[in-house]
Design an enzyme around this catalytic site. Structure first.
Site, mmCIF file in Angstrom:
data_model
loop_
_atom_site.group_PDB
_atom_site.id
_atom_site.type_symbol
_atom_site.label_atom_id
_atom_site.label_comp_id
_atom_site.label_asym_id
_atom_site.label_seq_id
_atom_site.Cartn_x
_atom_site.Cartn_y
_atom_site.Cartn_z
ATOM 1 N N SER A 149 -33.034 -9.541 5.211
ATOM 2 C CA SER A 149 -33.751 -10.578 5.951
ATOM 3 C C SER A 149 -35.075 -10.864 5.275
ATOM 4 O O SER A 149 -35.672 -9.979 4.636
ATOM 5 C CB SER A 149 -34.006 -10.125 7.390
ATOM 6 O OG SER A 149 -34.874 -11.018 8.062
ATOM 7 N N TYR A 162 -37.301 -3.809 13.202
ATOM 8 C CA TYR A 162 -36.341 -4.657 12.490
ATOM 9 C C TYR A 162 -36.826 -4.959 11.076
ATOM 10 O O TYR A 162 -36.086 -4.790 10.100
ATOM 11 C CB TYR A 162 -36.129 -5.957 13.268
ATOM 12 C CG TYR A 162 -35.179 -6.919 12.586
ATOM 13 C CD1 TYR A 162 -33.807 -6.700 12.636
ATOM 14 C CD2 TYR A 162 -35.660 -8.027 11.902
ATOM 15 C CE1 TYR A 162 -32.926 -7.581 12.017
ATOM 16 C CE2 TYR A 162 -34.793 -8.907 11.276
ATOM 17 C CZ TYR A 162 -33.425 -8.682 11.335
ATOM 18 O OH TYR A 162 -32.563 -9.548 10.712
#
Length: 266
Positions: A149, A162
């Protein structure tokens, strides 16, 4: 469709019931894959819909339920490809998150970190380990593509755990690319916002709509990316067109990263 560059490939996609995982599975099938192993965590109905879309392009499908945080499940997912004798491409797409403001340090716990790392990092490692022999059996170097990501590059995203887990996944991509060459290539794709139901489920639909509109208004390319937009770039990293690419992290975020400090070591 980009031709038949995946002709006769055997492909494994984790987290393939919806979103980017589904788009990857359909994309490789549309480009000639012979078989796609579709992993899902819990929603078999969604996974069956993925299978129908894949089979519409002529590929065989195998559905395997499993939690990649569990090593025994990873071994079972990889074993589903054994009848085909090899794995040409493994897409480590399964992922999870928790939603919390980065400045609210009390909103996340050690358990949140462990849960996210278990799926996002350890799960990807365990899948590579479980699939290694079948990846090495491919006629060309087997390809692993990790779904990381932009959060792992810039420190943004749904929560601190995350972002940290995706940063770790990017680093692990480098480690495994070195360790597994020349028989296996390992790369990562770093998407920005992807317009999937994931945000609605995690944040509520009104908040998700704000995020969607913000992405379309603030990215340099003025778009909110769809799973299909990201899938074509992800699939490139497993295709023969990237046969000399390994240890790379490909940012596919419609230019979001351009608003951050220079990325001198990504």
């Amino acid at each position: 469709m980009a031709g038949d560059d995946f002709k006769d490939f055997v492909v494994v996609v984790t987290g393939a019931s919806t979103g980017l995982g589904r788009a990857i599975a359909v994309e490789v099938a549309s480009r000639g894959a012979a078989a796609v192993v579709i992993n899902y965590a819990s929603n078999r109905a969604d996974a069956e819909e993925t299978a129908r879309k894949v089979e519409a392009h002529g590929a065989k499908t195998v559905l395997v339920q499993g939690d990649v945080a569990k090593d025994e499940d990873c071994r079972r997912i990889a074993a589903a490809a054994e009848p085909f004798g090899r794995i040409d491409a493994l897409f480590n797409n399964a992922g999870t998150t928790t939603f919390a403001a980065h400045g609210d340090l009390d909103a996340v716990s050690a358990e949140d970190f462990l849960r996210l790392y278990g799926v996002n990092v350890v799960g990807a490692f365990q899948m590579v380990r479980a699939a290694r022999a079948l990846l090495e059996a491919a006629p060309q170097p087997g390809a692993v593509v990790n779904t990381a990501s932009i959060a792992g590059v810039t420190g943004i995203g749904s929560s601190v755990p995350y972002a940290a887990s995706k940063g770790a996944l990017n680093t692990m991509t480098l480690s495994l690319a070195r360790a597994l060459a020349p028989k296996i290539r390992v790369n990562a794709v770093c998407p920005g916002f992807i317009d999937t139901p994931w945000f609605g489920k995690g944040m509520g639909e009104q908040a998700a709509e704000r995020v969607r509109a913000n992405a379309a208004n603030t990215t340099p390319l003025k778009v909110a990316s769809t799973p299909e937009d990201i899938a074509v770039s992800t699939v490139f990293l497993a295709s023969p067109h990237s046969r000399h690419v390994t240890g790379e992290t490909l940012i596919v975020d419609a230019g979001t990263h351009l608003g951050f400090a220079a990325l001198v070591a990504r």
